[in-house]
Design an enzyme around this catalytic site. Sequence first.
Site, PDB file in Angstrom:
ATOM      1  CB  THR A 131       9.560   7.157  -5.590  1.00 39.51           C
ATOM      2  OG1 THR A 131       8.767   6.082  -5.086  1.00 39.51           O
ATOM      3  CG2 THR A 131       8.641   8.232  -6.156  1.00 39.51           C
ATOM      4  NE  ARG A 159       2.701  -0.164  -2.010  1.00 39.71           N
ATOM      5  CZ  ARG A 159       3.636   0.755  -2.249  1.00 39.71           C
ATOM      6  NH1 ARG A 159       4.248   0.769  -3.418  1.00 39.71           N
ATOM      7  NH2 ARG A 159       3.952   1.652  -1.332  1.00 39.71           N
ATOM      8  CB  VAL A 160      -1.634   0.963  -6.428  1.00 35.90           C
ATOM      9  CG1 VAL A 160      -1.388   2.362  -6.977  1.00 35.90           C
ATOM     10  CG2 VAL A 160      -1.947  -0.007  -7.563  1.00 35.90           C
ATOM     11  N   GLY A 161       1.068   2.146  -4.706  1.00 33.22           N
ATOM     12  CA  GLY A 161       1.491   3.136  -3.729  1.00 33.22           C
ATOM     13  C   GLY A 161       1.063   4.534  -4.124  1.00 33.22           C
ATOM     14  CG  ASP A 162       3.527   7.868  -2.785  1.00 28.74           C
ATOM     15  OD1 ASP A 162       4.159   6.875  -3.199  1.00 28.74           O
ATOM     16  OD2 ASP A 162       4.081   8.886  -2.351  1.00 28.74           O
ATOM     17  CB  THR A 182      10.471   9.980  -2.508  1.00 22.80           C
ATOM     18  OG1 THR A 182      10.848   8.604  -2.640  1.00 22.80           O
ATOM     19  CG2 THR A 182      11.511  10.698  -1.669  1.00 22.80           C
ATOM     20  N   GLY A 183       9.148   8.242  -0.305  1.00 19.32           N
ATOM     21  CA  GLY A 183       9.175   7.653   1.033  1.00 19.32           C
ATOM     22  C   GLY A 183       8.168   6.537   1.145  1.00 19.32           C
ATOM     23  CG  ASP A 184       5.585   3.854   4.358  1.00 22.20           C
ATOM     24  OD1 ASP A 184       4.804   3.453   3.475  1.00 22.20           O
ATOM     25  OD2 ASP A 184       5.701   3.301   5.466  1.00 22.20           O
ATOM     26  N   GLY A 185       5.048   5.373   0.721  1.00 21.14           N
ATOM     27  CA  GLY A 185       3.865   5.807   0.005  1.00 21.14           C
ATOM     28  C   GLY A 185       2.566   5.337   0.620  1.00 21.14           C
TER      29      GLY A 185
END
Length: 289
Positions: A131, A159-162, A182-185
């Site tokens: 990200t 899958r869609v993240g943040d 950023t990180g574990d979305g």
Amino acid sequence: MDAMIMNGVTMEVGAVAAMRYVSDGIKAARLVMQHTKHTMLVGEQASVFAISMGLPGPTNLSSEESMDKWIKWKENKCQPNFRKNVLPVDDCGPYHATNTVNLGENTCTNSKWLECGRLGSCHISLHNHDTISMAVIDRMGHIAVGTSTNGATFKIPGRVGDGPIAGSSAYADTEVGACGATGDGDIMMRFLPCYQVVESMRLGMEPKRAAEDAISRIAWKYPDFVGAIFAVNKNGVHAGACHGWTFQYSVRSPDMEDVKVYTVVPETPTPQGCCFPSLAMGSYRETYR
């Protein structure tokens, strides 16, 4: 590709999610904002839109390195992955849901729901997601943010993240400031941390305190999550906070000869009693490129 761009003056947002065959995610997001009345386009139709608006494609986005990584992952029986409560547990599928009635120790009963819900970012690290989040303040004081990402390595298709979610990966309001994350979305998007940061600054919090507060809200529910935030107010005062890793963000202004990189280090947790998980707040030190 997932991407999002936001105009902090008009609060307009353009985003694309799960877009394939087009490498310019952030350009596609901007086209959504500039040439549609929508906020987000997804999947194949996002690709069709981007290409119809002049972006290069369709393009094979796989590289030799990524294909090699994927082949080795398949040879390792698709481990690690992001699935849970499915069978088979140590193979590449096809997968089907387990019978939760007979899961025994793996069942989230009422007495264990909190423990089950606090599973951490077991597959997220510095090396398996990409990200990029950015905030810009122009000479008129207008603020914009943008985020672009290829998502998490070995994510489940679809899958869609943040990344394309306004308020999660980034948020801007010219009257207040901006935030990037950023990180574990998958965990962070449940808390809309960047919206929280901007609203905290609106209520008078300094950027550092606002970033720490947003991170602590996530860490309270997910003590093992991995993530980081930067915050900047409309005057250019900035700070960062992180949990679970050491985080770096860079700053450049017209009066600077080069980019300055700030390193945000999680502090060593201190005991807080039986009823509170330990939280890691970020303090930062300067390094130079």
